[in-house]
Design a protein around this motif. Sequence first.
Motif, short mmCIF file in Angstrom:
data_model
loop_
_atom_site.label_atom_id
_atom_site.label_comp_id
_atom_site.label_asym_id
_atom_site.label_seq_id
_atom_site.Cartn_x
_atom_site.Cartn_y
_atom_site.Cartn_z
N UNK A 492 0.83 -1.20 0.00
CA UNK A 492 0.00 0.00 0.00
C UNK A 492 0.87 1.26 0.00
N UNK A 493 0.28 2.30 -0.53
CA UNK A 493 0.90 3.63 -0.47
C UNK A 493 -0.08 4.54 0.24
N UNK A 494 0.28 4.93 1.48
CA UNK A 494 -0.64 5.74 2.28
C UNK A 494 -0.74 7.15 1.73
N UNK A 495 -1.95 7.68 1.82
CA UNK A 495 -2.22 9.06 1.45
C UNK A 495 -3.63 9.39 1.87
N UNK A 496 -4.13 10.53 1.45
CA UNK A 496 -5.52 10.88 1.76
C UNK A 496 -6.44 9.78 1.22
N UNK A 497 -6.01 9.12 0.12
CA UNK A 497 -6.69 7.96 -0.44
C UNK A 497 -5.68 6.82 -0.51
N UNK A 498 -6.08 5.62 -0.09
CA UNK A 498 -5.19 4.47 -0.11
C UNK A 498 -4.98 3.97 -1.54
N UNK A 499 -3.71 3.89 -1.96
CA UNK A 499 -3.39 3.44 -3.31
C UNK A 499 -2.49 2.21 -3.26
N UNK A 500 -2.41 1.53 -4.41
CA UNK A 500 -1.40 0.49 -4.55
C UNK A 500 -0.05 1.16 -4.75
N UNK A 501 0.98 0.59 -4.10
CA UNK A 501 2.31 1.17 -4.25
C UNK A 501 2.83 0.98 -5.67
N UNK A 502 2.41 -0.13 -6.29
CA UNK A 502 2.82 -0.41 -7.68
C UNK A 502 1.57 -0.54 -8.55
N UNK A 503 1.58 0.05 -9.73
CA UNK A 503 0.41 -0.05 -10.62
C UNK A 503 0.09 -1.50 -10.95
N UNK A 504 -1.20 -1.80 -11.10
CA UNK A 504 -1.63 -3.14 -11.50
C UNK A 504 -1.62 -3.21 -13.02
N UNK A 505 -0.71 -4.00 -13.57
CA UNK A 505 -0.59 -4.15 -15.02
C UNK A 505 -0.97 -5.58 -15.39
N UNK A 506 -2.04 -5.72 -16.19
CA UNK A 506 -2.56 -7.02 -16.57
C UNK A 506 -2.73 -7.10 -18.08
N UNK A 507 -2.79 -8.33 -18.57
CA UNK A 507 -2.99 -8.57 -20.00
C UNK A 507 -4.39 -9.14 -20.20
N UNK A 508 -5.27 -8.46 -20.95
CA UNK A 508 -6.64 -8.94 -21.15
C UNK A 508 -6.77 -9.82 -22.38
N UNK A 509 -7.67 -10.80 -22.28
CA UNK A 509 -8.05 -11.63 -23.43
C UNK A 509 -9.57 -11.64 -23.52
N UNK A 510 -10.15 -11.22 -24.64
CA UNK A 510 -11.61 -11.15 -24.76
C UNK A 510 -12.26 -12.52 -24.57
N UNK A 511 -13.43 -12.55 -23.93
CA UNK A 511 -14.11 -13.82 -23.65
C UNK A 511 -15.57 -13.82 -24.07
N UNK A 512 -16.12 -12.68 -24.50
CA UNK A 512 -17.53 -12.65 -24.87
C UNK A 512 -17.77 -13.39 -26.18
N UNK A 513 -19.01 -13.80 -26.39
CA UNK A 513 -19.34 -14.68 -27.52
C UNK A 513 -19.21 -13.99 -28.87
N UNK A 514 -19.45 -12.66 -28.92
CA UNK A 514 -19.45 -11.98 -30.21
C UNK A 514 -18.63 -10.69 -30.14
N UNK A 515 -18.03 -10.36 -31.26
CA UNK A 515 -17.18 -9.17 -31.35
C UNK A 515 -17.99 -7.88 -31.15
N UNK A 516 -19.23 -7.88 -31.64
CA UNK A 516 -20.02 -6.64 -31.54
C UNK A 516 -20.37 -6.27 -30.10
N UNK A 517 -20.21 -7.22 -29.16
CA UNK A 517 -20.49 -6.91 -27.76
C UNK A 517 -19.43 -6.00 -27.15
N UNK A 518 -18.34 -5.82 -27.86
CA UNK A 518 -17.28 -4.92 -27.38
C UNK A 518 -17.39 -3.53 -27.97
N UNK A 519 -18.36 -3.29 -28.80
CA UNK A 519 -18.50 -1.98 -29.44
C UNK A 519 -19.36 -1.06 -28.58
#
Length: 519
Positions: A492-519
């Motif tokens: 944690x990184x203390x402040x007026x608002x509690x933050x993560x000390x390190x940014x959360x970096x993730x890799x997404x993979x689409x899972x919905x049934x159809x491409x148009x659901x992402x539009x």
Amino acid sequence: MEAIGNGVLFFALLLAALTYGYAALSRRRRYDPPLPPGPRGLPLLGSLPFLRPDLHAHFDRLARDHGPLFSLRLGSKLAIVVSSPAIAREVLRDHDAVFANRDVPAAARILSYGGDAEIVWNPNGPTWRMLRRVCVREMLGPAWLDAVYALRRLEVRASVERIRSRAGSAVDVGVEMFLATMNAVTRTLWGSTLEEGDERSIEVGREFRMLVAEITELLGRPNVSDFFPAVAWMDLQGIQRQMRVLQHRFDQIFEEIIEMKKRKKQRGGSGEDFLELMLRLEKEGGDGKTPFTMTNVKALLMDMVVGGTETASNTVEWAMAEIVRKPEILRRVQAELNSVVGRDAVVEESHIFRLPYLSAVIKEVLRLHPALPLMVPHCPSATCVIGGYTVPAGARVFVNVWAIHRDPEIWKDPLDFRPERFVGVGEGGNQSWDFSGNDFRYLPFGSGRRICAGMVMAERMVAYMVATLVHSFEWQAAAEGNKEAAEEDMEEKFGIVMKKARPLVLVPTPTLAREDLYS
């Protein structure tokens, strides 16, 4: 001689009265409860030199030595720290009216147009009650949130589309969620004042992100002006000067938006968003009892933009961090979403009320990672006795929610992320864990009359965004590491608002049934 005699008699009576008064005062002081125990500090500086950057955890360690109610001198200010549900109940419920005021930091006073024009720092009184009524009833209540859901949905779907375009690449979840939250909040405030795709809208969005980040950093920075108010005028660290620059820039943006809104209304714009409602109230002069000014309009906009973006987006980031590192929890959330929503549809905000396990996940996130770990400090308007000790008027009172939420006497395995503790019968037999602040073991949004005004909106936004992210994508850490590295990633990184000390970096993979659901 008679005059001299009368003078001597008067002097003798006065001396007797003063002597009696002093003796009575001495007796009263002798029997008054003492201040709460606490560490011995240095002359003049008190405990300031010994404070640690992780103030919430530092206070928790001091509570183990000095008890759940302790005091420490911070410069010329007396700080009182509460670390137990029983004492929190005394402060936030039994003596709610006494503790319903704020000790406004110097930087916050500048940001909030003097500290008496908005909700967060305004002292308890007619103006504060009027402003809270305007916000909670007109903007932050369920009916209004339902009415402007389409605006929030637009921004969440835009975020999904942006993430889809980066499938297979690393995504900074915190940055993306801040953008989505900020856009959703500002759309809720002033609707479509700035046209979609307009270059000025994009420019304002970028500037908002920069300004909010700088403001929250300044608000969380220790300021000599707060510890020694007598020298606040000197602004020894330049914090007030920097905040004044940021506040002035925000003020300019607000004035620009207000003027655009007025011009649009003159052209016959339909409907009434929150800004239009406030402008109408300002024109009418208030509610008939308390005036409502243009300063109130801009101060409330500041409250919503600054307070409603960092807290919600950070909570979403913490939620994704906890879910991704616990595959069994992730799979259970996905299964619930697939059952309620399905893969051939997108999550709607109405779905979140039928997702009990997701709700438990959000509650557990807010237990381990409360957005404001020490709440907004309270300031008693009169001296009173709390927990058998005297708490003087004007003290700065911190309620260490972070410590209460991790107390092993209250929570089983308190450092473990276990949403199950909020499913069905909670720990201790509690069947109604919620955000109302009625159970003083769990106070993510505070309690009493100063409970967070944006609680309902935050609950909806966080759950809606987490559900959408988990339902629309499979998530994987950008760089798989060992267990020690994974634990460090939750720092944690203390402040007026509690933050993560390190940014959360993730890799997404689409899972919905159809491409148009992402539009």
